[in-house]
Design an enzyme around this catalytic site. Structure first.
Site, short mmCIF file in Angstrom:
data_model
loop_
_atom_site.label_atom_id
_atom_site.label_comp_id
_atom_site.label_asym_id
_atom_site.label_seq_id
_atom_site.Cartn_x
_atom_site.Cartn_y
_atom_site.Cartn_z
CD GLU A 1 151.95 51.14 -7.26
OE1 GLU A 1 151.38 50.29 -7.95
OE2 GLU A 1 151.79 51.24 -6.03
CE LYS B 1 148.67 32.90 -5.21
NZ LYS B 1 150.10 33.22 -5.41
#
Ligand code: NAD
Length: 493
Positions: free
Chosen positions: A395, A187
């Site tokens: 991040e 996917k």
């Protein structure tokens, strides 16, 4: 031409990509699609199938058939390896077309896209060559016994990949699984997945048997969640955000299967006072602007020894100011970010840091002629960044570099290990003893000494500790993740 007219024209002429299930290309079971938007200009250029739970179920069943009784299950390791090598060659033979697809889909500069397609091919070459080199073992046991250890594929493996390096991730995630003989269901990300679909077509063209390699595109919460939770999956490989990684791991736990998670990082580059500045400066700048900073192993923190702070930072500032930002076709140092959402998210980090009073040391500029409607963020250099500020810990996944000073070796080690992440670290020093001491103390999966290889090195085992995830990709380690041992005990008397 207005943006709405352009959008209409593109919508009418857009290529529509379908899912590959059991060797057949087919639309989503309910016919729905998702528009693919180029980050360079914000315009839709293609449509993908919005895969459903039923599509995922069909893909898992096709993979199960291929694994247990289809033509794939009958191939020897040598034959699998040959097919994979052929796919690597086909990717190289279609290199320019794939590079154009990847660049437009992700907004990345053409030179980056070309490097990515070369790397994608390399994964199939490397693991094609490895397919028949995974040996078992024997164990000395009791008198009258012979014990062998075989390494077997897991079965049907699920692969959920992100949008930052779709082509490379296709190779990185699928090639070791296929080399071991698993049948795979992928996917890819809804934000960028066109090059993987073309590579899946090439896999068919070179002769991969039906059902060995299946791709279902669509939305994460729909097709992604359905794949992660499917009881017919024997192992799951996920790369993406820590939040979704948690969901994938919970789903794996429900099905009592294993998973690898690669969830990003806040990777430090430690610059000691004896470092070779000429070598360090271009590398630390490139390690944050490569792919617009949207790299899990981006070198997003530069830790600099106080004694050289001013001199070193002046060189980084000078280099940063030379950076040029433009569309994928302009092929400059940095492209746009993947989406408007990602642009807003990264701007949020920049605005908060400015509000917190963190000095902006340099800010790059967008080049003239950048298309309007693209998702551009000019790279920003902040410093000194306080150690507890979000910019030093979280991040960003964008072209934002934080410079943080340190006192001495012990302080550098403490600071480098101080985030929740642990993916990659860079150490810059000429002192051999220090290179080894510091490398051993890094809490992460990869360390570079006097260099930095964000994302590089197919041969090199790669993966994280702590919130960066677990499990290893690349190298021979990945073959172990996609297989397990079986112990066979013969009593021969
Ligand atoms: P994400 O985790 O949402 O998406 C990654 C993949 O997971 C995509 O294929 C997506 O469709 C799928 N997904 C999303 N929700 C799902 C669900 N509920 N169940 C199963 N699959 C699901 O990442 P994102 O939104 O694309 O990016 C968000 C942040 O993730 C980024 O800003 C960055 O910090 C991080 N990220 C890290 C990496 C990496 O390489 N480690 C890559 C991309 C993003």
């Amino acid at each position: 031409m207005s943006a709405s007219t352009a959008r209409k024209i593109v919508a009418e002429t857009a290529t529509t990509y379908q899912n590959l299930i059991g060797g057949k290309w087919q639309p989503a079971s309910d016919g729905r699609t998702v528009d693919m938007v180029s980050p360079s200009d914000g315009l839709a250029f293609a449509k993908i199938a919005r895969g459903t739970k039923a599509d995922v179920d069909a893909a898992v069943k096709a993979a199960r058939h291929a694994f247990e009784e289809g033509a794939w299950s009958k191939l020897t390791a040598v034959e699998r390896g040959r097919l994979m090598t052929k796919l690597g060659e086909a990717i190289l033979a279609n290199h320019e077309e794939l590079s154009q697809l990847e660049a437009r889909d992700c907004g990345k500069p053409m030179k980056q896209a070309r490097a990515d397609i070369t790397a994608a091919a390399r994964y199939f070459e490397y693991y094609g060559g490895a397919a028949d080199k995974v040996h078992g073992d024997t164990i000395p046991f009791l008198d009258g016994y012979m014990v062998t250890i075989m390494r077997e594929p897991k079965g049907v493996t699920g692969h959920i990949i992100p949008w930052n390096y779709p082509a490379q991730m296709f190779g990185r995630s699928l090639a070791p699984a296929l080399a071991m003989g698993n049948a795979v269901v992928m996917k890819p990300a809804e934000d960028a997945c066109v090059a993987p679909l073309r590579m899946a077509q090439l896999a068919q063209e070179v002769g991969f048997p039906d059902g060995a390699l299946n791709v279902v595109t669509g939305i994460g919460e729909e097709a992604g969640a359905a794949l992660a939770a499917h009881p017919g999956i024997d192992f799951m490989s996920f790369t993406g955000s820590p939040e979704v990684g948690t969901l994938v791991q919970k789903a794996a736990a429900e099905n009592h299967i294993g998973c690898t998670l690669e969830l990003g990082g806040k990777s430090p580059q430690i610059v000691f006072e004896d470092a070779d500045f000429d070598a360090v400066v271009p590398v630390v700048v490139n390690a944050i602007v490569q792919n617009g900073g949207q790299t899990c192993s981006a070198g997003s923190r530069v830790l600099v020894q106080k004694s050289i702070y001013d001199k070193f930072v002046a060189l980084v500032v000078a280099r940063f100011k030379l950076l040029r930002v433009g569309s994928h076709a302009m092929d400059l140092d940095c492209g746009p970010l993947i989406s408007e959402n990602q642009r807003k998210r990264v701007h949020g980090f920049i605005d908060r840091a400015k509000k917190d009073g963190i000095p902006v040391l340099a800010e790059a500029q967008l080049a003239d002629g950048v298309p309007s409607g693209g998702f551009y963020v000019a790279p920003v250099l902040f410093g000194p960044v306080p150690r507890n500020n979000s910019l030093a810990c979280d991040e960003v996944f964008g072209p934002v570099l934080s410079i943080i000073p340190f006192e001495d070796e012990a302080d550098a080690v403490k600071l480098a290990n101080a985030t929740e992440f642990g993916l990659v670290a860079g150490i810059w020093t000429r002192d051999g003893g220090r290179q080894m001491r510091v490398a051993k103390k890094m809490r992460c999966g990869q360390v570079f000494v006097n260099g930095y290889g964000a994302g590089g090195g197919i041969e090199l085992p790669f993966g994280g500790v702590k919130k960066s995830g677990h499990g290893r990709e690349k190298g021979f380690e990945a073959l172990k993740e996609f297989s397990h041992t079986k112990t066979i005990v013969f009593k021969h008397g």
